[in-house]
Scaffold this motif. Structure first.
Motif, PDB file in Angstrom:
ATOM      1  N   GLY A 185       0.959  -1.209  -0.169  1.00  0.00           N
ATOM      2  CA  GLY A 185      -0.143  -0.048   0.144  1.00  0.00           C
ATOM      3  C   GLY A 185       0.829   1.217   0.011  1.00  0.00           C
ATOM      4  O   GLY A 185       0.211   2.379  -0.288  1.00  0.00           O
ATOM      5  N   LEU A 186       2.071   1.200   0.129  1.00  0.00           N
ATOM      6  CA  LEU A 186       3.100   2.380   0.156  1.00  0.00           C
ATOM      7  C   LEU A 186       4.479   2.038  -0.604  1.00  0.00           C
ATOM      8  O   LEU A 186       5.048   1.114  -0.363  1.00  0.00           O
ATOM      9  N   ILE A 187       4.813   3.010  -1.367  1.00  0.00           N
ATOM     10  CA  ILE A 187       6.187   2.947  -1.909  1.00  0.00           C
ATOM     11  C   ILE A 187       6.977   4.150  -1.587  1.00  0.00           C
ATOM     12  O   ILE A 187       6.265   5.274  -1.591  1.00  0.00           O
ATOM     13  N   THR A 188       8.118   3.941  -1.325  1.00  0.00           N
ATOM     14  CA  THR A 188       9.161   5.141  -0.937  1.00  0.00           C
ATOM     15  C   THR A 188      10.209   5.099  -2.087  1.00  0.00           C
ATOM     16  O   THR A 188      10.968   4.045  -2.169  1.00  0.00           O
ATOM     17  N   ILE A 189      10.329   6.303  -2.867  1.00  0.00           N
ATOM     18  CA  ILE A 189      11.492   6.322  -3.984  1.00  0.00           C
ATOM     19  C   ILE A 189      12.178   7.189  -3.687  1.00  0.00           C
ATOM     20  O   ILE A 189      11.894   8.480  -3.453  1.00  0.00           O
ATOM     21  N   ARG A 190      13.447   6.904  -3.211  1.00  0.00           N
ATOM     22  CA  ARG A 190      14.624   8.258  -3.297  1.00  0.00           C
ATOM     23  C   ARG A 190      15.584   8.334  -4.383  1.00  0.00           C
ATOM     24  O   ARG A 190      16.210   7.287  -4.781  1.00  0.00           O
ATOM     25  N   GLU A 249       6.029  11.866 -12.466  1.00  0.00           N
ATOM     26  CA  GLU A 249       4.918  11.572 -13.339  1.00  0.00           C
ATOM     27  C   GLU A 249       4.218  10.424 -13.298  1.00  0.00           C
ATOM     28  O   GLU A 249       2.862  10.084 -13.230  1.00  0.00           O
ATOM     29  N   GLN A 250       4.941   9.205 -13.654  1.00  0.00           N
ATOM     30  CA  GLN A 250       4.879   8.074 -13.701  1.00  0.00           C
ATOM     31  C   GLN A 250       4.249   7.584 -12.538  1.00  0.00           C
ATOM     32  O   GLN A 250       3.484   6.780 -12.519  1.00  0.00           O
ATOM     33  N   THR A 251       4.915   7.772 -11.347  1.00  0.00           N
ATOM     34  CA  THR A 251       4.616   7.423  -9.925  1.00  0.00           C
ATOM     35  C   THR A 251       3.242   7.797  -9.757  1.00  0.00           C
ATOM     36  O   THR A 251       2.265   6.857  -9.343  1.00  0.00           O
ATOM     37  N   GLN A 252       2.883   8.763 -10.079  1.00  0.00           N
ATOM     38  CA  GLN A 252       1.459   9.643 -10.025  1.00  0.00           C
ATOM     39  C   GLN A 252       0.263   8.857 -10.886  1.00  0.00           C
ATOM     40  O   GLN A 252      -0.460   8.242 -10.360  1.00  0.00           O
ATOM     41  N   LYS A 253       0.962   8.443 -11.877  1.00  0.00           N
ATOM     42  CA  LYS A 253      -0.154   7.511 -12.865  1.00  0.00           C
ATOM     43  C   LYS A 253      -0.455   6.081 -12.602  1.00  0.00           C
ATOM     44  O   LYS A 253      -1.360   5.569 -12.651  1.00  0.00           O
ATOM     45  N   ARG A 289      -0.135   4.697  -1.993  1.00  0.00           N
ATOM     46  CA  ARG A 289       0.686   6.009  -1.529  1.00  0.00           C
ATOM     47  C   ARG A 289       2.126   5.942  -1.916  1.00  0.00           C
ATOM     48  O   ARG A 289       2.522   4.807  -1.833  1.00  0.00           O
ATOM     49  N   ALA A 290       2.468   7.182  -2.308  1.00  0.00           N
ATOM     50  CA  ALA A 290       3.923   7.198  -2.670  1.00  0.00           C
ATOM     51  C   ALA A 290       4.666   8.273  -2.121  1.00  0.00           C
ATOM     52  O   ALA A 290       4.057   9.408  -1.873  1.00  0.00           O
TER      53      ALA A 290
END
Length: 455
Positions: free
Chosen positions: A137-142, A160-164, A172-173
């Protein structure tokens, strides 16, 4: 009916007093640091002083906050349960290039290599596969490197791709930009604000103390440019978290830096140089120097909090005072991986010089790669309660043995206590006290606002 004789103080419960308040903290509790009146704090330390009905509400308060528990209650065994992983993080090494030459950088063989857009798509595809397979349910990208802001167009694309691909589907991102702070323009500011991106900016001191370790390739110091950009961030409503690495080279400048960060209300994290290789002696002499500058920092911090001059937040190394038990100093081998610009997957960003644990072309998920890694096989099964010097430590669930990579550098084994263990033990009570002071300030402010309303 439960009587006071059936209760006992929770294991490893730490208590203290400051500014006419008591406070208590149970490492690993979901309650965090708890403020208490002095009578309740004294009752917690000596339950035999219980005075019947007069103290019953206090006992209920202590029980609700996990500070006392029934003697015959057994505590659940804490394990790193892979089935309970509901989120994961990626250290995305999008650039192997940097415009600085920091003396302690762990990246070897820097070159002008960047992650391509097709490789970014491969990463996103693999992340989608991982999210679906493990029902995350959650990803974190550094966004990291090298210096990731050298690849602004790629960051825009990934955001933008994370949003889509994720946010629009209810995942959640969290996006975090790790930068040396030398590059900033209107496009980057717009990107950060539009995606609510957190910024972590490296600053190792003020003026010459920063420049000693973080200079441009031509030898010119980077501080002046970073300071201008820091002010530009703040002017645009973006408050970076400051990341500082304490080394032998910048120790004398840490007190001045601490005052600056605290007075500017900037959140900051102090980390310790991890590559004192070859036993514990190098760490011991280094710790003695660090102890003095940290005590100076925390003395000033306490004074500014008391005088309502700062609301900044602080973390020291792998010490966590949040409302979670920490069974490992970080999430490597459990819920996090590093992906480099070539699509190779690694256990940790500081070990990209080792063999990868997988590749984006592999059929396995990113989490499956983490769980089956062979860089440090002991991390597949061990947690802090398996470390000889941590099993019975009061603070095990706060520092979790520290950074596994630092431990490996000191003793050749990751599943061991940190070489900075004694320093952690000195600093943890200070950090708990600071957290209690911050809670007192919040409580006092609420009471004042209620008084204004009622008045």
């Amino acid at each position: 009916m439960i009587t006071i004789e059936q209760y006992k103080k929770a294991e490893n419960c730490y208590t203290g007093e400051i500014d006419d308040y008591g406070y208590a903290f149970v490492p690993g509790s979901d309650k965090g640091v708890v403020l208490l009146d002095l009578r309740t704090k004294n009752l917690l330390n000596d339950l035999s002083s219980f005075q019947g009905k007069k103290d019953m509400q206090r006992v209920q308060l202590l029980s609700e906050n996990g500070l006392v528990r029934l003697k015959n209650d057994s505590l659940p065994k804490l394990i790193l349960d892979k089935s309970k992983v509901k989120g994961m993080s990626t250290w995305l090494h999008i650039s192997n290039c940097c415009n600085l030459k920091c003396s302690y950088c762990y990246i070897v063989n820097k070159n002008k290599k960047f992650m391509s857009f097709p490789m970014a798509d491969s990463y996103l595809d693999k992340l989608e596969h991982t999210v679906k397979e493990h029902q995350l349910g959650l990803i974190t990208i550094r966004f990291a490197g090298g210096e990731p802001t050298l690849c602004k167009k790629l960051i825009v694309y990934l955001a933008e791709q994370t949003q889509k691909r994720f946010v629009a589907k209810g995942i959640r991102a969290k996006l975090i930009l790790l930068t040396n702070g030398t590059i900033l323009d209107s496009q980057l500011i717009k990107l950060i604000k539009s995606h609510s991106m957190r910024v972590c900016l490296s600053l190792d001191g003020l003026g010459e103390w920063h420049d000693k370790t973080r200079s441009f390739k031509n030898g010119k110091g980077s501080f002046n440019q970073i300071y201008r950009n820091l002010n530009l961030y703040l002017k645009n409503g973006i408050k970076p978290t400051i990341l500082t690495t304490i080394t032998d080279g910048n120790i004398p400048g840490i007190p001045t830096l601490s005052r600056f960060l605290i007075d500017e209300n900037l959140s900051f994290r102090y980390g310790l140089y991890r590559d004192n290789i070859g036993g514990y002696k190098a760490h011991e002499s280094f710790m003695k120097k660090v102890l003095d500058v940290l005590n100076d920092c925390y003395d000033y911090y306490v004074d500014r909090i008391r005088n309502h001059k700062t609301t900044s937040m602080h973390q020291f190394c792998e010490i966590h005072l949040d409302r979670n038990p920490h069974l490992r100093g970080c999430n490597i081998g459990y819920s996090g991986v590093t992906v480099n610009h070539n699509g190779n997957v690694f256990l940790c960003q500081a070990r990209m010089d080792k063999n990868p644990i997988g590749n984006l072309k592999d059929k396995t998920t990113l989490l499956q790669m983490a769980w089956s890694q062979n860089t440090f096989p002991e991390l597949r099964t061990k947690n802090v309660f398996d470390y000889d010097n941590c099993q019975h430590c009061q603070w095990s669930l706060i520092c979790a043995g520290g950074c596994p990579i630092t431990n490996f550098g000191a003793c050749g084994f990751v599943a061991d206590s940190s070489p900075y263990c004694e320093l952690f033990k000195d600093m943890i009570p200070r950090l708990i006290e600071i957290k209690a002071l911050q809670l007192i300030e919040v409580y006092s402010r609420i009471k004042e606002e209620e008084g204004d309303i009622n008045g």
